[in-house]
Design an enzyme around this catalytic site. Structure first.
Site, PDB file in Angstrom:
ATOM      1  N   ALA A  50     -29.541  54.526  66.249  1.00 10.42           N
ATOM      2  CA  ALA A  50     -28.137  54.746  66.599  1.00 10.42           C
ATOM      3  C   ALA A  50     -27.231  54.269  65.469  1.00 10.42           C
ATOM      4  O   ALA A  50     -26.899  53.081  65.381  1.00 10.42           O
ATOM      5  CB  ALA A  50     -27.812  54.022  67.908  1.00 10.42           C
ATOM      6  N   ASP A  57     -34.090  57.589  53.900  1.00  5.58           N
ATOM      7  CA  ASP A  57     -34.910  58.182  52.827  1.00  5.58           C
ATOM      8  C   ASP A  57     -36.247  58.660  53.408  1.00  5.58           C
ATOM      9  O   ASP A  57     -36.772  59.702  53.021  1.00  5.58           O
ATOM     10  CB  ASP A  57     -35.185  57.170  51.706  1.00  5.58           C
ATOM     11  CG  ASP A  57     -33.960  56.892  50.843  1.00  5.58           C
ATOM     12  OD1 ASP A  57     -32.960  57.619  50.970  1.00  5.58           O
ATOM     13  OD2 ASP A  57     -34.008  55.939  50.037  1.00  5.58           O
ATOM     14  N   GLY A  82     -35.103  92.869  64.439  1.00  4.09           N
ATOM     15  CA  GLY A  82     -34.005  93.724  64.895  1.00  4.09           C
ATOM     16  C   GLY A  82     -33.483  93.254  66.248  1.00  4.09           C
ATOM     17  O   GLY A  82     -33.366  92.054  66.499  1.00  4.09           O
ATOM     18  N   GLU A 111     -29.381  63.770  60.108  1.00  2.00           N
ATOM     19  CA  GLU A 111     -29.921  62.892  59.049  1.00  2.00           C
ATOM     20  C   GLU A 111     -29.262  63.209  57.697  1.00  2.00           C
ATOM     21  O   GLU A 111     -29.889  63.124  56.642  1.00  2.00           O
ATOM     22  CB  GLU A 111     -31.449  62.936  58.998  1.00  2.00           C
ATOM     23  CG  GLU A 111     -32.028  62.484  60.336  1.00  2.00           C
ATOM     24  CD  GLU A 111     -33.317  61.731  60.283  1.00  2.00           C
ATOM     25  OE1 GLU A 111     -33.715  61.294  59.189  1.00  2.00           O
ATOM     26  OE2 GLU A 111     -33.919  61.552  61.359  1.00  2.00           O
ATOM     27  N   THR A 163     -25.871  65.897  56.398  1.00  2.00           N
ATOM     28  CA  THR A 163     -25.668  67.346  56.228  1.00  2.00           C
ATOM     29  C   THR A 163     -26.142  67.780  54.839  1.00  2.00           C
ATOM     30  O   THR A 163     -26.349  66.941  53.949  1.00  2.00           O
ATOM     31  CB  THR A 163     -24.164  67.671  56.334  1.00  2.00           C
ATOM     32  OG1 THR A 163     -23.494  66.948  55.285  1.00  2.00           O
ATOM     33  CG2 THR A 163     -23.582  67.284  57.690  1.00  2.00           C
TER      34      THR A 163
HETATM   35  N1  CAA Z   1     -31.263  53.107  49.779  1.00  2.00           N
HETATM   36  C1  CAA Z   1     -30.864  51.815  49.638  1.00  2.00           C
HETATM   37  N2  CAA Z   1     -29.555  51.456  49.621  1.00  2.00           N
HETATM   38  C2  CAA Z   1     -28.640  52.447  49.696  1.00  2.00           C
HETATM   39  C3  CAA Z   1     -28.994  53.796  49.831  1.00  2.00           C
HETATM   40  C4  CAA Z   1     -30.376  54.119  49.873  1.00  2.00           C
HETATM   41  N3  CAA Z   1     -30.804  55.382  49.999  1.00  2.00           N
HETATM   42  N4  CAA Z   1     -27.874  54.533  49.914  1.00  2.00           N
HETATM   43  C5  CAA Z   1     -26.838  53.679  49.818  1.00  2.00           C
HETATM   44  N5  CAA Z   1     -27.305  52.424  49.689  1.00  2.00           N
HETATM   45  C6  CAA Z   1     -26.536  51.181  49.512  1.00  2.00           C
HETATM   46  C7  CAA Z   1     -25.702  51.232  48.252  1.00  2.00           C
HETATM   47  O1  CAA Z   1     -26.452  50.822  47.118  1.00  2.00           O
HETATM   48  C8  CAA Z   1     -24.599  50.268  48.580  1.00  2.00           C
HETATM   49  O2  CAA Z   1     -25.083  48.949  48.440  1.00  2.00           O
HETATM   50  P1  CAA Z   1     -24.206  47.788  47.759  1.00  2.00           P
HETATM   51  O3  CAA Z   1     -23.268  47.334  48.819  1.00  2.00           O
HETATM   52  O4  CAA Z   1     -25.208  46.748  47.396  1.00  2.00           O
HETATM   53  O5  CAA Z   1     -23.505  48.404  46.573  1.00  2.00           O
HETATM   54  C9  CAA Z   1     -24.367  50.495  50.066  1.00  2.00           C
HETATM   55  O6  CAA Z   1     -25.586  51.073  50.566  1.00  2.00           O
HETATM   56  C10 CAA Z   1     -23.247  51.445  50.353  1.00  2.00           C
HETATM   57  O7  CAA Z   1     -23.575  52.657  49.735  1.00  2.00           O
HETATM   58  P2  CAA Z   1     -22.499  53.735  49.287  1.00  2.00           P
HETATM   59  O8  CAA Z   1     -21.380  53.056  48.563  1.00  2.00           O
HETATM   60  O9  CAA Z   1     -23.213  54.832  48.613  1.00  2.00           O
HETATM   61  O10 CAA Z   1     -21.958  54.190  50.730  1.00  2.00           O
HETATM   62  P3  CAA Z   1     -21.014  55.377  51.117  1.00  2.00           P
HETATM   63  O11 CAA Z   1     -20.105  54.899  52.174  1.00  2.00           O
HETATM   64  O12 CAA Z   1     -20.432  56.015  49.888  1.00  2.00           O
HETATM   65  O13 CAA Z   1     -22.012  56.416  51.853  1.00  2.00           O
HETATM   66  C11 CAA Z   1     -23.580  58.206  52.068  1.00  2.00           C
HETATM   67  C12 CAA Z   1     -23.105  56.968  51.288  1.00  2.00           C
HETATM   68  C13 CAA Z   1     -24.768  58.690  51.266  1.00  2.00           C
HETATM   69  C14 CAA Z   1     -22.517  59.282  52.135  1.00  2.00           C
HETATM   70  C15 CAA Z   1     -23.991  57.766  53.489  1.00  2.00           C
HETATM   71  O14 CAA Z   1     -22.868  57.410  54.272  1.00  2.00           O
HETATM   72  C16 CAA Z   1     -24.768  58.838  54.219  1.00  2.00           C
HETATM   73  O15 CAA Z   1     -25.959  59.007  53.997  1.00  2.00           O
HETATM   74  N6  CAA Z   1     -24.111  59.578  55.159  1.00  2.00           N
HETATM   75  C17 CAA Z   1     -24.815  60.452  56.051  1.00  2.00           C
HETATM   76  C18 CAA Z   1     -25.151  59.719  57.322  1.00  2.00           C
HETATM   77  C19 CAA Z   1     -26.423  60.196  57.936  1.00  2.00           C
HETATM   78  O16 CAA Z   1     -27.353  60.650  57.289  1.00  2.00           O
HETATM   79  N7  CAA Z   1     -26.480  60.045  59.243  1.00  2.00           N
HETATM   80  C20 CAA Z   1     -27.666  60.376  59.934  1.00  2.00           C
HETATM   81  C21 CAA Z   1     -27.546  59.950  61.341  1.00  2.00           C
HETATM   82  S1  CAA Z   1     -29.103  59.576  62.013  1.00  2.00           S
HETATM   83  C22 CAA Z   1     -29.726  61.003  62.619  1.00  2.00           C
HETATM   84  O17 CAA Z   1     -29.232  62.086  62.435  1.00  2.00           O
HETATM   85  C23 CAA Z   1     -31.034  60.787  63.283  1.00  2.00           C
HETATM   86  C24 CAA Z   1     -31.355  61.729  64.356  1.00  2.00           C
HETATM   87  O18 CAA Z   1     -31.077  61.464  65.467  1.00  2.00           O
HETATM   88  C25 CAA Z   1     -32.119  62.942  64.060  1.00  2.00           C
END
Ligand code: CAA
Length: 386
Positions: free
Chosen positions: A127, A246, A345, A369, A371
């Site tokens: 969540a 990831d 079709g 997870e 877009t």
């Molecule tokens: N691995 C490790 N750390 C990470 C990381 C990763 N892949 N991605 C970001 N971080 C860390 C950054 O290094 C940063 O750390 P520090 O504070 O040490 O600098 C911190 O996280 C914040 O990162 P960002 O500044 O990059 O954060 P952001 O606000 O710019 O957002 C984003 C980044 C990639 C847009 C992120 O918000 C994102 O992935 N958004 C999409 C959300 C998502 O995928 N939701 C899925 C919902 S779950 C779901 O759908 C499951 C289901 O039910 C099927």
């Protein structure tokens, strides 16, 4: 027809065969009716648990199967080929909450939650999103406040897969204070269970696809969470969620490859039997070219996914690779299912054939997870980060 571009070991092939047989006997006869009735059958989870499929990447010491990522994804693709709803249930459980507990849980948390999850006795959910925090996940507002040794949580989580059945929910909440906001670093992860006072399951979404996977809102209203339910460090919950995504994105990529593979198979079979202008439509180049492009894109998606999985198993940093695999596979699933409907079709537009469901199921792989737009942001950022 499904090309194994990465050579599979004997163990991987045997787990793949178990998944294929399970899908053919336990899922295929019911997929259509579950989709129609939006019905999630909990008995299936028990049966998958008996096979070890609820603890695929959990080491044997924690009652899991202890297989590598590639083996897990190969099995997941087989399930998705027949029932994408069951596939997402497996993907969320295996990729997100169980992996979070394995990596950051205490031994007591592993004993209490991870082991029964790995045995398939407790289903996991994740969540992160909220009604106003989707792509911008770090803007979530669910608040956790310390109260003695406990935490009190207030807020609403949205789009929670397996939410009605989830027995162990890894929920992200703010632990920074309103006058000292710390962005992504102000978020912590909690192990939430439905028995906590103040926990309620809210609206169940009436979805276009994946109708046999329940997606709900969860409400936390002065929900008292014992202190030993905090996962890892205060302020690290967003990082844990991102690292786990990831892995999660590889699972969604496998689901998307399975959906696309199924659409390709149905379309190829239909093109061989459907006759127009006096011959099977597969004799027409217009159809052959479609099938050729569909097969090529499915093979490319699978190859990239398997390469990402093996990179993960070598311990490499896979953030970019995982987003690429999810982006390519989900857009392939949408494109291939669209072509499959076109080949069928009018028959593709009605529920008499599975391609109509596959088309609906494919869409969400481009949304959840992260877009496709978020995957492109992650991929582009990673180009400059090392
Ligand atoms: N691995 C490790 N750390 C990470 C990381 C990763 N892949 N991605 C970001 N971080 C860390 C950054 O290094 C940063 O750390 P520090 O504070 O040490 O600098 C911190 O996280 C914040 O990162 P960002 O500044 O990059 O954060 P952001 O606000 O710019 O957002 C984003 C980044 C990639 C847009 C992120 O918000 C994102 O992935 N958004 C999409 C959300 C998502 O995928 N939701 C899925 C919902 S779950 C779901 O759908 C499951 C289901 O039910 C099927």
């Amino acid at each position: 027809m499904a090309w194994a571009l990465t050579p599979l070991t004997e163990e991987q092939r045997s787990i793949q065969a178990v998944a294929r047989d399970f899908a053919a006997t336990e899922l295929a006869p019911f997929t259509e009716v579950w989709d129609r009735d939006s019905y999630f059958d909990p008995a299936i989870i028990g049966k998958l648990g008996e096979l070890g499929f609820l603890g695929m990447m959990i080491p044997e010491q924690y009652d899991g199967l202890g297989v590598d990522t590639l083996t897990y994804l190969v099995a997941l693709e087989e399930i998705a080929t027949v029932d994408a709803s069951i596939a997402v249930t497996l993907s969320v459980h295996n990729s997100l909450p169980t992996q979070m507990l394995l990596k950051w849980g205490t031994e007591a948390q592993k004993e209490r939650f991870l082991k029964p999850m790995a045995r398939g006795e407790l289903l996991g959910a994740f969540a992160l999103s909220e009604p106003d925090a989707g792509s911008d996940a770090a803007s979530l507002t669910t608040q956790a406040v310390r109260d003695g040794g406990d935490w009190i949580l207030n807020g609403t989580k949205a789009w929670v897969s397996s939410g009605t059945k989830g027995e162990v929910i890894l929920a992200m909440a703010r632990t920074d204070s309103p006058d000292d906001r710390r962005g992504a670093r102000g978020i912590s992860a909690f192990i939430v269970t439905p028995d906590l006072p103040g926990f309620t399951v809210g609206k169940k979404e009436d979805k276009m696809g994946l109708r046999a996977s329940p997606t709900v809102q969860l409400h936390f209203s002065d929900m008292r969470v014992p202190g030993d339910r905090l996962l890892g460090q205060v302020g690290s919950g967003f990082i844990y969620a991102m690292q786990s995504l990831d892995n999660g994105r590889l699972g969604i990529a496998a689901q998307a490859v399975g959906i696309a593979e199924a659409a390709l198979r149905h379309a190829a079979a239909y093109a061989a039997e459907r006759k127009q202008f006096g011959k099977p439509i597969k004799e027409f180049q217009a159809i052959q070219f479609k099938l050729a492009d569909m097969a090529s894109r499915v093979a490319a998606s699978r190859a990239l996914l398997h390469a990402a999985a093996t990179a993960k198993d070598r311990g490499e940093h896979i953030t970019q690779f995982s987003s690429m695999a999810k982006l390519l596979a989900s857009e392939t699933a949408m494109w291939v299912t669209t072509q499959a409907v076109q080949i069928f079709g009018g028959y593709g537009y009605v529920k008499d054939y599975p391609v109509e469901r596959l088309f609906r199921d494919a869409k969400v792989t481009e949304i959840y997870e992260g877009t496709s737009e978020i995957q492109r942001i992650v991929i582009a950022r990673e180009l400059y980060s090392r």
